[in-house]
Design a protein around this motif. Structure first.
Motif, PDB file in Angstrom:
ATOM      1  N   UNK A 154       5.502   2.486   7.186  1.00 59.57           N
ATOM      2  CA  UNK A 154       4.151   1.961   7.498  1.00 59.57           C
ATOM      3  C   UNK A 154       4.224   0.571   7.255  1.00 59.57           C
ATOM      4  N   UNK A 155       3.357  -0.152   7.654  1.00 61.49           N
ATOM      5  CA  UNK A 155       3.189  -1.864   7.439  1.00 61.49           C
ATOM      6  C   UNK A 155       3.399  -2.120   5.937  1.00 61.49           C
ATOM      7  N   UNK A 156       2.374  -1.563   5.321  1.00 65.04           N
ATOM      8  CA  UNK A 156       2.332  -1.836   3.899  1.00 65.04           C
ATOM      9  C   UNK A 156       3.465  -1.454   3.000  1.00 65.04           C
ATOM     10  N   UNK A 157       4.515  -0.357   3.676  1.00 66.11           N
ATOM     11  CA  UNK A 157       5.496  -0.244   3.047  1.00 66.11           C
ATOM     12  C   UNK A 157       6.381  -1.082   3.635  1.00 66.11           C
ATOM     13  N   UNK A 158       6.765  -1.402   4.730  1.00 67.11           N
ATOM     14  CA  UNK A 158       7.933  -2.577   5.136  1.00 67.11           C
ATOM     15  C   UNK A 158       7.769  -3.573   4.319  1.00 67.11           C
TER      16      UNK A 158
ATOM     17  N   UNK B   1      10.772   2.333  13.354  1.00 62.95           N
ATOM     18  CA  UNK B   1      11.189   1.036  13.651  1.00 62.95           C
ATOM     19  C   UNK B   1      10.761   0.087  12.766  1.00 62.95           C
ATOM     20  N   UNK B   2      11.543  -0.926  12.615  1.00 63.76           N
ATOM     21  CA  UNK B   2      11.237  -2.051  11.601  1.00 63.76           C
ATOM     22  C   UNK B   2      10.620  -3.127  12.516  1.00 63.76           C
ATOM     23  N   UNK B   3       9.978  -3.932  11.873  1.00 67.55           N
ATOM     24  CA  UNK B   3       9.047  -4.875  12.643  1.00 67.55           C
ATOM     25  C   UNK B   3       9.983  -6.022  12.934  1.00 67.55           C
TER      26      UNK B   3
END
Ligand code: SG4
Ligand code: ZN
Length: 261
Positions: free
Chosen positions: A8-12, A245-247
């Motif tokens: 999740x965005x906040x996790x990445x 998938x990674x940003x």
């Protein structure tokens, strides 16, 4: 190889706190544009042993981040390997395993983007430089790994049946199952491997080591909607794995090369 991390965005955003390398200058994935890539007269990528059936038993495993087929024992035979293309002369890279990144919806899932397109799935065939004894050992060297990146686009595909039909057996984290048919890696590649992009990057998961020569094939491989949906049911215990998938990362000063015919 890595401990806990989420997509999740906040996790990445927190990857860098636990894994310093994720903040480096050579990170992956990136957005690739054919017209910004540099055409080089590269030799073909030599893909050896990809048409041999892999030694059974082959195991499919849900590791909580992805679903993995390990290939790293090929009893008595040489492992399938690659050389040539954009790779340093005399360096051979043997297959270690393959895994997938996919989205909850068709408009996302691939890690790399190509000419503005994000495909619904991207397969990674991870190869280890033969001079290193193991995957974890290769992670310490700049020329440690080559990952072949293969995009999937929606269309029916028989060659994926042997993997897809077993996905229901690995629905939960640490589930593992034996494939009852052998597969060849060649059947999982695009019809045409003549055109590819290459750049120097990293693992797309923690610990993000900058040891990967990426080779991304321009031509996608077909996968049907119902096959994609079977990936989308896989779970890590708390959540679906989908959207693993990674940003996108900055290209920075790096060059992306393209091989054309
Ligand atoms: C996936 O999480 C694989 O399961 C990992 O494989 C892999 O790590 C990781 O992705 C990063 O690979 O091609 N996306 S990537 O950059 O290959 C490694 C295992 O942990 C080191 C075996
Ligand atoms: Zn991957």
């Amino acid at each position: 190889v890595a401990g806990h991390f989420g997509y999740r965005k906040r996790d990445q955003h927190t990857w860098v706190q636990n894994f310093k390398l994720c903040d480096g200058k050579l990170q992956s994935p990136i957005s690739i544009s054919s017209f910004k890539s540099i055409t080089l007269p590269l030799p073909a990528l030599e893909i050896i042993g990809y048409h041999d059936f892999l030694s059974s038993p082959l195991y499919l495993k849900n590791n909580g981040h992805s679903v993995v087929v390990n290939v790293n024992n090929h009893l008595g035979k040489r492992l399938p390997y690659i050389f040539g293309g954009s790779l340093d002369i005399n360096q051979e890279y043997e297959v270690d395993h393959l895994h997938f990144h996919w989205g909850a919806k068709n408009n996302r899932g691939s890690e790399h983007m190509l000419n503005g397109i994000r495909y619904p799935m991207e397969m990674h065939i991870v190869h280890r430089n033969r001079i290193y004894s193991s995957l974890s050992n290769a992670l310490n060297y700049k020329n440690g790994l080559v990952v072949l990146g293969i995009f999937f686009q929606e269309e029916d595909n028989k060659s994926l049946y042997s993997i897809v039909n077993h996905l229901t057996s690995v629905r939960w984290i640490n589930n593992e199952t034996k494939l009852n048919t052998s597969i060849t890696l060649g059947s999982l590649l695009p019809k045409n491997t003549d055109v590819f992009y290459s750049y120097k990057g990293s693992l797309t998961t923690p610990p993000c080591n900058e040891v990967v020569t990426w080779i991304i094939f321009s031509m996608p491989v077909p996968i049907s909607f119902s096959q994609l949906n079977k990936f989308r049911l896989l779970s890590n215990g708390n959540n679906l794995i989908a959207d693993n998938y990674r940003k996108l990362q900055n290209i920075g000063l790096r060059k992306v090369y393209i091989r054309k015919l």
